[in-house]
Structure formats: structure tokens, C-alpha cells
Write a protein that holds these residues in place. Structure first.
Motif, PDB file in Angstrom:
ATOM      1  N   MET A  90      11.785  -9.744   3.761  1.00 36.20           N
ATOM      2  CA  MET A  90      11.489  -9.746   2.333  1.00 36.20           C
ATOM      3  C   MET A  90      10.178  -8.997   2.052  1.00 36.20           C
ATOM      4  O   MET A  90      10.102  -8.219   1.098  1.00 36.20           O
ATOM      5  CB  MET A  90      11.382 -11.188   1.828  1.00 36.20           C
ATOM      6  N   THR A  91       9.186  -9.197   2.893  1.00 33.36           N
ATOM      7  CA  THR A  91       7.914  -8.485   2.726  1.00 33.36           C
ATOM      8  C   THR A  91       8.094  -6.985   2.896  1.00 33.36           C
ATOM      9  O   THR A  91       7.536  -6.188   2.140  1.00 33.36           O
ATOM     10  CB  THR A  91       6.880  -9.012   3.742  1.00 33.36           C
ATOM     11  N   MET A  92       8.897  -6.601   3.885  1.00 33.53           N
ATOM     12  CA  MET A  92       9.166  -5.169   4.092  1.00 33.53           C
ATOM     13  C   MET A  92       9.900  -4.568   2.902  1.00 33.53           C
ATOM     14  O   MET A  92       9.594  -3.452   2.472  1.00 33.53           O
ATOM     15  CB  MET A  92       9.962  -4.969   5.387  1.00 33.53           C
ATOM     16  N   ASP A  93      10.867  -5.316   2.362  1.00 32.50           N
ATOM     17  CA  ASP A  93      11.601  -4.836   1.193  1.00 32.50           C
ATOM     18  C   ASP A  93      10.662  -4.632   0.002  1.00 32.50           C
ATOM     19  O   ASP A  93      10.757  -3.623  -0.708  1.00 32.50           O
ATOM     20  CB  ASP A  93      12.720  -5.808   0.818  1.00 32.50           C
ATOM     21  N   MET A  94       9.761  -5.568  -0.205  1.00 23.05           N
ATOM     22  CA  MET A  94       8.803  -5.450  -1.311  1.00 23.05           C
ATOM     23  C   MET A  94       7.864  -4.266  -1.082  1.00 23.05           C
ATOM     24  O   MET A  94       7.565  -3.512  -2.015  1.00 23.05           O
ATOM     25  CB  MET A  94       7.980  -6.745  -1.452  1.00 23.05           C
ATOM     26  N   SER A 105       5.208   4.382  -8.200  1.00 17.09           N
ATOM     27  CA  SER A 105       3.954   3.843  -8.719  1.00 17.09           C
ATOM     28  C   SER A 105       4.095   3.397 -10.164  1.00 17.09           C
ATOM     29  O   SER A 105       3.167   2.847 -10.737  1.00 17.09           O
ATOM     30  CB  SER A 105       2.845   4.883  -8.597  1.00 17.09           C
ATOM     31  N   LYS A 106       5.253   3.656 -10.759  1.00 16.71           N
ATOM     32  CA  LYS A 106       5.476   3.281 -12.152  1.00 16.71           C
ATOM     33  C   LYS A 106       5.897   1.809 -12.222  1.00 16.71           C
ATOM     34  O   LYS A 106       6.865   1.414 -11.580  1.00 16.71           O
ATOM     35  CB  LYS A 106       6.563   4.138 -12.784  1.00 16.71           C
ATOM     36  N   PRO A 107       5.201   1.025 -13.020  1.00 16.41           N
ATOM     37  CA  PRO A 107       5.552  -0.396 -13.137  1.00 16.41           C
ATOM     38  C   PRO A 107       6.977  -0.637 -13.607  1.00 16.41           C
ATOM     39  O   PRO A 107       7.633  -1.572 -13.140  1.00 16.41           O
ATOM     40  CB  PRO A 107       4.547  -0.940 -14.152  1.00 16.41           C
ATOM     41  N   SER A 108       7.481   0.203 -14.494  1.00 16.75           N
ATOM     42  CA  SER A 108       8.844  -0.002 -14.996  1.00 16.75           C
ATOM     43  C   SER A 108       9.869   0.154 -13.866  1.00 16.75           C
ATOM     44  O   SER A 108      10.844  -0.587 -13.803  1.00 16.75           O
ATOM     45  CB  SER A 108       9.159   0.965 -16.134  1.00 16.75           C
ATOM     46  N   GLU A 109       9.652   1.106 -12.967  1.00 18.22           N
ATOM     47  CA  GLU A 109      10.561   1.302 -11.835  1.00 18.22           C
ATOM     48  C   GLU A 109      10.451   0.140 -10.848  1.00 18.22           C
ATOM     49  O   GLU A 109      11.456  -0.296 -10.279  1.00 18.22           O
ATOM     50  CB  GLU A 109      10.265   2.634 -11.136  1.00 18.22           C
ATOM     51  N   VAL A 110       9.228  -0.331 -10.648  1.00 17.19           N
ATOM     52  CA  VAL A 110       9.027  -1.474  -9.740  1.00 17.19           C
ATOM     53  C   VAL A 110       9.798  -2.677 -10.261  1.00 17.19           C
ATOM     54  O   VAL A 110      10.517  -3.341  -9.502  1.00 17.19           O
ATOM     55  CB  VAL A 110       7.517  -1.807  -9.595  1.00 17.19           C
ATOM     56  N   LEU A 129      12.823  -4.582  -8.600  1.00 20.25           N
ATOM     57  CA  LEU A 129      12.476  -5.947  -8.213  1.00 20.25           C
ATOM     58  C   LEU A 129      13.635  -6.905  -8.447  1.00 20.25           C
ATOM     59  O   LEU A 129      13.876  -7.808  -7.646  1.00 20.25           O
ATOM     60  CB  LEU A 129      11.238  -6.402  -8.984  1.00 20.25           C
ATOM     61  N   SER A 130      14.391  -6.695  -9.512  1.00 20.97           N
ATOM     62  CA  SER A 130      15.529  -7.579  -9.770  1.00 20.97           C
ATOM     63  C   SER A 130      16.605  -7.418  -8.696  1.00 20.97           C
ATOM     64  O   SER A 130      17.215  -8.402  -8.265  1.00 20.97           O
ATOM     65  CB  SER A 130      16.112  -7.327 -11.158  1.00 20.97           C
ATOM     66  N   ASP A 131      16.824  -6.183  -8.237  1.00 18.40           N
ATOM     67  CA  ASP A 131      17.790  -5.962  -7.159  1.00 18.40           C
ATOM     68  C   ASP A 131      17.310  -6.607  -5.863  1.00 18.40           C
ATOM     69  O   ASP A 131      18.090  -7.235  -5.144  1.00 18.40           O
ATOM     70  CB  ASP A 131      18.019  -4.461  -6.936  1.00 18.40           C
ATOM     71  N   ILE A 132      16.024  -6.434  -5.573  1.00 18.59           N
ATOM     72  CA  ILE A 132      15.456  -7.022  -4.355  1.00 18.59           C
ATOM     73  C   ILE A 132      15.509  -8.548  -4.438  1.00 18.59           C
ATOM     74  O   ILE A 132      15.832  -9.221  -3.452  1.00 18.59           O
ATOM     75  CB  ILE A 132      14.001  -6.547  -4.130  1.00 18.59           C
ATOM     76  N   THR A 133      15.235  -9.102  -5.591  1.00 20.61           N
ATOM     77  CA  THR A 133      15.285 -10.554  -5.769  1.00 20.61           C
ATOM     78  C   THR A 133      16.708 -11.065  -5.546  1.00 20.61           C
ATOM     79  O   THR A 133      16.921 -12.087  -4.892  1.00 20.61           O
ATOM     80  CB  THR A 133      14.789 -10.944  -7.173  1.00 20.61           C
ATOM     81  N   LYS A 134      17.688 -10.334  -6.088  1.00 21.93           N
ATOM     82  CA  LYS A 134      19.084 -10.719  -5.902  1.00 21.93           C
ATOM     83  C   LYS A 134      19.441 -10.684  -4.416  1.00 21.93           C
ATOM     84  O   LYS A 134      20.061 -11.624  -3.892  1.00 21.93           O
ATOM     85  CB  LYS A 134      19.994  -9.765  -6.689  1.00 21.93           C
TER      86      LYS A 134
END
Length: 134
Positions: A63-67, A75-80, A84-89
Motif C-alpha cells: 500500500m505504501t509503494m502504491d501511494m 504533482s497535480k493535486p487533482s490527479e493525485v 487515490l480513489s482507485d488505489i483506495t478501492k
């Protein structure tokens, strides 16, 4: 105050009573086997705990590596936040699978321990019957 007849009756009642001879070697062997099963139970418990810790550590590492991958790619917050929702899923799916693995480990080890303990209890009952020398 005991009378002469009472004393005689007590002596005759206990004169036929004999203490059984115990097989001390059998008692010692049975005790050793009981200690062995307790050692097995302790060993299996430690192995299961170690397995759970390893699974959880691997999950957290992934999970840390994925983040880290998300933050290194953009570097754009909107892309992060969109990623992030995909990574959370994905993390939730992995967490569910991790929990399933842990549950299976616990059920399996519990089953093995129960079988070993039940077998030892049956053996112990048979040994107890044979501890008295005939």
C-alpha cells in the motif's frame, strides 16, 4: 468413645482393602506426552502469529509503494485525488483478501490443534486405565 466391637468392625472392613500399585513409568510417559502436545500448541500459535504479522507487513508495504507511485507520477493535486480513489478501492480489495487469508490460517491451525488435542485426550484416557498395575 469407640468400643472394642466398633474397632474390630473397622479393622475387618479395611483389612480387605488394598491400595493399587501405580505404574510410575506410565505416569511419567503420559505427563511427557501431555507436555509435548502443549509445546506443539505453543509452536503452532507462534507460527500463526508470525504468519499474520508477515501478511500484514506485506500488505502495508504494498500500500505504501502504491501511494508512493501516485505521488511520483504526478504533482497535480487533482490527479493525485483521482488516482487515490482507485488505489483506495484496490487497497480495500487487498485488505479483504488479506483478512480472508488470515481467517483461513486461523481456521486451519485451530482445526489441527483441536485434532491433536482430541487425539491426546483419548490416548491419555487409555493410559490412565493402564497406569494401575494389575
Amino acid at each position: 468413645m469407640p468400643t472394642q466391637n466398633n474397632t474390630q468392625d473397622q479393622k475387618s472392613a479395611f483389612s480387605n482393602f488394598k491400595m493399587p500399585q501405580l505404574d510410575m513409568e506410565a505416569i511419567t510417559d503420559s505427563y511427557k506426552k501431555n507436555l509435548e502436545i502443549l509445546g506443539l500448541m505453543s509452536k503452532m500459535s507462534v507460527e500463526v502469529c508470525n504468519g499474520i504479522v508477515k501478511l500484514q507487513a506485506a500488505f502495508l508495504k504494498q500500500m505504501t509503494m502504491d501511494m508512493g507511485t501516485i505521488f511520483s507520477k504526478t504533482s497535480k493535486p487533482s490527479e493525485v485525488f483521482s488516482q487515490l480513489s482507485d488505489i483506495t478501492k484496490d487497497a480495500m480489495t487487498k485488505a479483504f483478501n488479506n483478512s480472508k487469508q488470515i481467517s483461513e490460517m486461523l481456521v486451519s491451525s485451530n482445526s489441527e490443534l483441536t485434532q491433536a488435542l482430541t487425539k491426546r485426550m483419548k490416548e491419555s484416557m487409555e493410559e490412565a486405565k493402564n497406569m494401575i498395575k494389575k
